[in-house]
Design a protein around this motif. Sequence first.
Motif, mmCIF file in Angstrom:
data_model
loop_
_atom_site.group_PDB
_atom_site.id
_atom_site.type_symbol
_atom_site.label_atom_id
_atom_site.label_comp_id
_atom_site.label_asym_id
_atom_site.label_seq_id
_atom_site.Cartn_x
_atom_site.Cartn_y
_atom_site.Cartn_z
ATOM 1 N N SER A 63 -28.295 8.246 4.462
ATOM 2 C CA SER A 63 -27.314 9.302 4.714
ATOM 3 C C SER A 63 -27.576 9.987 6.048
ATOM 4 O O SER A 63 -26.643 10.229 6.827
ATOM 5 C CB SER A 63 -27.358 10.325 3.574
ATOM 6 O OG SER A 63 -26.429 11.363 3.798
ATOM 7 N N VAL A 67 -15.045 11.029 8.375
ATOM 8 C CA VAL A 67 -14.755 11.113 6.938
ATOM 9 C C VAL A 67 -14.976 9.759 6.272
ATOM 10 O O VAL A 67 -15.527 9.677 5.165
ATOM 11 C CB VAL A 67 -13.315 11.611 6.720
ATOM 12 C CG1 VAL A 67 -12.911 11.476 5.256
ATOM 13 C CG2 VAL A 67 -13.186 13.068 7.155
ATOM 14 N N THR A 68 -14.565 8.684 6.941
ATOM 15 C CA THR A 68 -14.739 7.344 6.372
ATOM 16 C C THR A 68 -16.218 7.006 6.180
ATOM 17 O O THR A 68 -16.626 6.519 5.114
ATOM 18 C CB THR A 68 -14.081 6.296 7.281
ATOM 19 O OG1 THR A 68 -12.691 6.596 7.420
ATOM 20 C CG2 THR A 68 -14.234 4.909 6.696
ATOM 21 N N ARG A 120 -18.737 9.104 5.940
ATOM 22 C CA ARG A 120 -19.266 9.983 4.891
ATOM 23 C C ARG A 120 -18.896 9.468 3.503
ATOM 24 O O ARG A 120 -19.714 9.475 2.578
ATOM 25 C CB ARG A 120 -18.706 11.395 5.072
ATOM 26 C CG ARG A 120 -19.326 12.169 6.209
ATOM 27 C CD ARG A 120 -20.671 12.707 5.820
ATOM 28 N NE ARG A 120 -21.180 13.621 6.811
ATOM 29 C CZ ARG A 120 -22.343 14.228 6.727
ATOM 30 N NH1 ARG A 120 -23.133 14.001 5.691
ATOM 31 N NH2 ARG A 120 -22.757 15.047 7.667
ATOM 32 N N PHE A 121 -17.658 9.019 3.357
ATOM 33 C CA PHE A 121 -17.187 8.561 2.046
ATOM 34 C C PHE A 121 -17.980 7.350 1.576
ATOM 35 O O PHE A 121 -18.486 7.322 0.450
ATOM 36 C CB PHE A 121 -15.704 8.218 2.141
ATOM 37 C CG PHE A 121 -15.141 7.602 0.884
ATOM 38 C CD1 PHE A 121 -14.891 8.377 -0.231
ATOM 39 C CD2 PHE A 121 -14.873 6.239 0.827
ATOM 40 C CE1 PHE A 121 -14.383 7.810 -1.396
ATOM 41 C CE2 PHE A 121 -14.366 5.669 -0.322
ATOM 42 C CZ PHE A 121 -14.124 6.456 -1.432
ATOM 43 N N PHE A 122 -18.118 6.351 2.423
ATOM 44 C CA PHE A 122 -18.830 5.149 2.007
ATOM 45 C C PHE A 122 -20.326 5.408 1.833
ATOM 46 O O PHE A 122 -20.974 4.804 0.982
ATOM 47 C CB PHE A 122 -18.593 4.026 3.013
ATOM 48 C CG PHE A 122 -17.243 3.402 2.902
ATOM 49 C CD1 PHE A 122 -16.917 2.587 1.826
ATOM 50 C CD2 PHE A 122 -16.269 3.637 3.858
ATOM 51 C CE1 PHE A 122 -15.673 2.005 1.708
ATOM 52 C CE2 PHE A 122 -15.014 3.066 3.750
ATOM 53 C CZ PHE A 122 -14.713 2.247 2.668
ATOM 54 N N THR A 123 -20.883 6.305 2.615
ATOM 55 C CA THR A 123 -22.296 6.641 2.463
ATOM 56 C C THR A 123 -22.549 7.340 1.134
ATOM 57 O O THR A 123 -23.510 7.049 0.427
ATOM 58 C CB THR A 123 -22.758 7.547 3.618
ATOM 59 O OG1 THR A 123 -22.533 6.870 4.854
ATOM 60 C CG2 THR A 123 -24.241 7.846 3.492
ATOM 61 N N ARG A 124 -21.691 8.256 0.756
ATOM 62 C CA ARG A 124 -21.860 8.968 -0.512
ATOM 63 C C ARG A 124 -21.648 8.065 -1.708
ATOM 64 O O ARG A 124 -22.303 8.188 -2.729
ATOM 65 C CB ARG A 124 -20.884 10.149 -0.576
ATOM 66 C CG ARG A 124 -21.273 11.284 0.351
ATOM 67 C CD ARG A 124 -20.366 12.475 0.158
ATOM 68 N NE ARG A 124 -20.788 13.593 0.982
ATOM 69 C CZ ARG A 124 -20.189 14.772 0.983
ATOM 70 N NH1 ARG A 124 -19.140 14.991 0.212
ATOM 71 N NH2 ARG A 124 -20.619 15.740 1.755
ATOM 72 N N ARG A 125 -20.725 7.129 -1.585
ATOM 73 C CA ARG A 125 -20.495 6.210 -2.716
ATOM 74 C C ARG A 125 -21.682 5.302 -2.958
ATOM 75 O O ARG A 125 -22.034 5.030 -4.093
ATOM 76 C CB ARG A 125 -19.269 5.349 -2.415
ATOM 77 C CG ARG A 125 -17.936 6.037 -2.644
ATOM 78 C CD ARG A 125 -16.794 5.054 -2.588
ATOM 79 N NE ARG A 125 -16.949 4.044 -3.629
ATOM 80 C CZ ARG A 125 -16.139 3.004 -3.757
ATOM 81 N NH1 ARG A 125 -15.150 2.824 -2.914
ATOM 82 N NH2 ARG A 125 -16.339 2.131 -4.723
#
Length: 283
Positions: A197, A273-274, A276-281
């Motif tokens: 992250s 945002v993209t 961040r989204f894939f990292t959090r998932r």
Amino acid sequence: MSDAKASGRADKRRRALSGLMTILTALCALSAVAVLLIILGYIVWRGVGALNWRFLIETPKPVGEGGGIGNAIVGSLLLIALASVMGIPLGIATGIYLAEYGDNRFGKFVRFIADTLTGVPSIVVGVFAYSAIVLPMERFSAFAGGVALAIIMIPIVARTTEEMIRLVPTNLREAALALGAPQWRATLDIVLPAAASGIATGAMLAIARISGETAPLLFTAFGSRFFSLYLDQPIASLTVQIYNYAISPYDEWHAQAWAATLVLMALILAINVTVRFFTRRRY
């Protein structure tokens, strides 16, 4: 009783001082956010009027005939992708070395060079890429622009990766080593996922930095009024087109420059945002 009263007064003073400092830090944070919102709001206000579908897909045209930034959007995405392919893996590998094996003279030298490159003006990087790539090739090119932007990315990603890896608890490494894993396997399978992250955040910072660079591209990619996907040819970019329109004497181009700035800001936000989204998932 006197000792208790003195202790109570000292406690009240500490609480009052703590509350005052909390309020001051909150006001400072609010001021920083307010300035950012004012800038973003002004860009939206000036740029939204010139936005339309044709503006996003057409190529530039002479004054009075409209035109758009479609070629610049494609060119910017290509340059960012090219720089990321070259800069992010090399930066992450450098950061891994500095964090895991860099406690020696060579590691200190690499760390010093990375810190120095972080503060080097981007126009210097552009002149270097011009001398090293453009002159031997005898032409401006997307490849030269990608290399210049990658050079800017590498030290940012490297230092961020190093700091994020150093934040991973030591007992995770020790547990992997105790189970018989070699250090390289522990780094790849345990340390990197734990720091993913933070590494992604460093990559986003580097992408945001190069997305707004103009000077290196003036010396390397130069610009173009047409769509192009060839790496050995000049290519358009949002920042260069914004620069050219902003210094022009035409009000129509000034309005298009503000609209292109709004598009660039939205592009950077979408990339962040993209990621961040894939990292959090995943983690």
